[in-house]
Design a protein around this motif. Structure first.
Motif, PDB file in Angstrom:
ATOM      1  N   ASP A 128      -3.764   0.799  -4.901  1.00  0.00           N
ATOM      2  CA  ASP A 128      -4.829   0.592  -4.940  1.00  0.00           C
ATOM      3  C   ASP A 128      -4.930  -0.655  -3.666  1.00  0.00           C
ATOM      4  O   ASP A 128      -6.258  -1.151  -3.301  1.00  0.00           O
ATOM      5  CB  ASP A 128      -5.912  -0.195  -5.544  1.00  0.00           C
ATOM      6  N   PHE A 129      -4.256  -0.829  -3.262  1.00  0.00           N
ATOM      7  CA  PHE A 129      -4.139  -1.635  -1.913  1.00  0.00           C
ATOM      8  C   PHE A 129      -4.200  -1.416  -0.619  1.00  0.00           C
ATOM      9  O   PHE A 129      -3.897  -1.355  -0.036  1.00  0.00           O
ATOM     10  CB  PHE A 129      -2.542  -2.286  -2.224  1.00  0.00           C
ATOM     11  N   ARG A 130      -4.337   0.159  -1.086  1.00  0.00           N
ATOM     12  CA  ARG A 130      -4.654   0.626   0.000  1.00  0.00           C
ATOM     13  C   ARG A 130      -5.649   1.250   1.123  1.00  0.00           C
ATOM     14  O   ARG A 130      -6.444   0.390   0.728  1.00  0.00           O
ATOM     15  CB  ARG A 130      -4.901   2.765  -0.214  1.00  0.00           C
ATOM     16  N   GLU A 131      -5.282   1.985   2.181  1.00  0.00           N
ATOM     17  CA  GLU A 131      -6.616   1.361   3.293  1.00  0.00           C
ATOM     18  C   GLU A 131      -7.852   1.937   3.057  1.00  0.00           C
ATOM     19  O   GLU A 131      -7.561   2.984   2.560  1.00  0.00           O
ATOM     20  CB  GLU A 131      -5.773   1.314   4.969  1.00  0.00           C
ATOM     21  N   ARG A 132      -9.294   1.446   3.515  1.00  0.00           N
ATOM     22  CA  ARG A 132      -9.979   1.786   3.557  1.00  0.00           C
ATOM     23  C   ARG A 132      -9.758   3.878   3.969  1.00  0.00           C
ATOM     24  O   ARG A 132      -9.885   4.061   4.719  1.00  0.00           O
ATOM     25  CB  ARG A 132     -11.341   1.342   4.149  1.00  0.00           C
ATOM     26  N   SER A 156       1.490  -1.019   0.181  1.00  0.00           N
ATOM     27  CA  SER A 156       0.332  -0.097  -0.060  1.00  0.00           C
ATOM     28  C   SER A 156       1.082   1.507  -0.123  1.00  0.00           C
ATOM     29  O   SER A 156       2.441   1.557   0.130  1.00  0.00           O
ATOM     30  CB  SER A 156      -1.175  -0.410   1.443  1.00  0.00           C
ATOM     31  N   ALA A 213      -8.717  -3.695   4.843  1.00  0.00           N
ATOM     32  CA  ALA A 213      -8.389  -3.978   3.797  1.00  0.00           C
ATOM     33  C   ALA A 213      -8.235  -5.173   3.737  1.00  0.00           C
ATOM     34  O   ALA A 213      -8.840  -6.002   2.863  1.00  0.00           O
ATOM     35  CB  ALA A 213      -6.823  -3.404   2.769  1.00  0.00           C
ATOM     36  N   SER A 226       0.152  -4.248   4.633  1.00  0.00           N
ATOM     37  CA  SER A 226      -1.617  -4.006   3.992  1.00  0.00           C
ATOM     38  C   SER A 226      -2.185  -3.785   4.944  1.00  0.00           C
ATOM     39  O   SER A 226      -0.783  -2.883   6.352  1.00  0.00           O
ATOM     40  CB  SER A 226      -1.915  -5.186   3.422  1.00  0.00           C
ATOM     41  N   GLN A 252     -13.345  -3.936  -0.823  1.00  0.00           N
ATOM     42  CA  GLN A 252     -12.779  -4.772  -1.462  1.00  0.00           C
ATOM     43  C   GLN A 252     -12.922  -4.942  -2.932  1.00  0.00           C
ATOM     44  O   GLN A 252     -11.860  -5.924  -3.502  1.00  0.00           O
ATOM     45  CB  GLN A 252     -13.919  -6.020  -1.176  1.00  0.00           C
ATOM     46  N   ILE A 301     -10.548  -9.504   1.568  1.00  0.00           N
ATOM     47  CA  ILE A 301      -9.361  -9.514   0.848  1.00  0.00           C
ATOM     48  C   ILE A 301     -10.088 -11.160   1.474  1.00  0.00           C
ATOM     49  O   ILE A 301     -10.883 -11.993   0.521  1.00  0.00           O
ATOM     50  CB  ILE A 301      -8.522  -8.985   0.595  1.00  0.00           C
ATOM     51  N   ARG A 355     -11.419  -2.885  -4.587  1.00  0.00           N
ATOM     52  CA  ARG A 355     -10.037  -2.302  -5.236  1.00  0.00           C
ATOM     53  C   ARG A 355      -9.489  -2.913  -4.412  1.00  0.00           C
ATOM     54  O   ARG A 355      -8.367  -3.371  -5.964  1.00  0.00           O
ATOM     55  CB  ARG A 355     -10.208  -1.302  -4.369  1.00  0.00           C
ATOM     56  N   ASN A 356      -9.040  -3.856  -3.970  1.00  0.00           N
ATOM     57  CA  ASN A 356      -8.061  -4.436  -3.631  1.00  0.00           C
ATOM     58  C   ASN A 356      -8.332  -5.597  -4.384  1.00  0.00           C
ATOM     59  O   ASN A 356      -6.948  -6.403  -4.698  1.00  0.00           O
ATOM     60  CB  ASN A 356      -8.148  -4.998  -1.472  1.00  0.00           C
TER      61      ASN A 356
END
Length: 189
Positions: A76-80, A51, A142, A138, A115, A146, A117-118
Motif C-alpha cells: 500500500d506504499f506503492r505509487e499512484r 513500496s 504517494a 517511496s 492518499q 501523505i 491507501r498510503n
C-alpha cells in the motif's frame, strides 16, 4: 514516545521503461542513492520498509545492505496508478488531479484513493513500530499525498517543485498517531 519516519522518494529512474513495478534506477540514480545512505548513517534507523516498486526498493537497498538490514515491502506504499497506458501530458494530468482529488483516468487512481491507501499503511506502521526510527522507500505523488494529509497547504505547486528532486527525504515525527513535525530535506544542498 516519538516515532520518526523518513520517507525517501526514490532516486532518478529510467522513464524509458514504462513498467511502473519494474522501472529501474538510472546510473545517476544508483550513484545518488549514496546520498540517502550518507544522510541516514547517524539516524539510528531500526526498520527499513518500502513500496514494492523496484526504484523505491533500490533507493533504500544501498542503506539496508550497508547496515545488514532487511527491507519489508508494503504494497500500500506503492505509487499512484495513472492508467493502463502512458500519459504524455503528465503536467496537465497532475494539475487536474491536484485540483480535484477525485479526478482519475478510466483505469487509474485518484489522489484521494492514493492518499487513503498510503495513510492506512502509515497508520499500521505507527501501530506496529511505535517509538522506532524507520525509513520508507517511496514515490513523489504517494509521498506528496501523505504530506498533504497532515498539511493541507501542500498542493500542486509544491508537488511541481519537487518534480526533479530525486532522491528526496521527508522526515515525519509522530507522538502516537499525531504528526507533530514534518521536515523536508534536500540532499543536494
Amino acid at each position: 514516545m516519538q516515532t520518526e519516519i523518513y520517507f525517501i522518494r526514490h532516486a532518478e529512474s529510467n522513464y524509458n521503461n514504462h513498467d511502473d513495478l519494474e522501472r529501474e534506477l538510472t546510473s545517476k540514480g544508483l550513484t545518488d542513492r549514496e546520498l540517502v545512505t550518507n544522510y541516514l548513517s547517524d539516524k539510528n534507523i531500526e526498520i527499513v520498509l518500502s513500496s514494492p516498486y523496484k526504484r523505491a526498493i533500490d533507493t533504500v537497498k544501498h542503506f539496508a545492505d550497508k547496515h545488514n538490514m532487511d527491507i519489508e515491502k508494503i504494497e500500500d506504499f506503492r505509487e499512484r496508478k495513472i492508467d493502463s497506458c502512458w500519459v504524455e501530458d503528465f503536467k496537465e494530468f497532475s494539475k487536474s488531479q491536484w485540483n480535484d482529488f477525485k479526478y482519475k483516468l478510466s483505469d487509474g487512481e485518484c489522489l484521494e484513493e492514493v492518499q487513503s491507501r498510503n495513510i492506512a499503511a502509515l497508520q499500521k506502521v505507527l501501530k506496529t513500530h511505535s517509538g522506532k526510527k524507520i525509513i520508507v522507500g517511496s514515490h513523489g505523488t504517494a509521498l506528496s499525498t501523505i504530506i498533504n494529509y497532515y498539511d493541507k497547504s501542500f498542493g500542486y505547486e509544491d508537488f511541481a517543485s519537487i518534480k526533479n528532486l530525486m532522491p528526496w527525504v521527508v522526515k515525519f515525527i509522530f507522538e502516537g498517531n499525531t504528526c507533530i513535525k514534518i521536515e523536508k530535506i534536500n540532499l543536494f544542498l
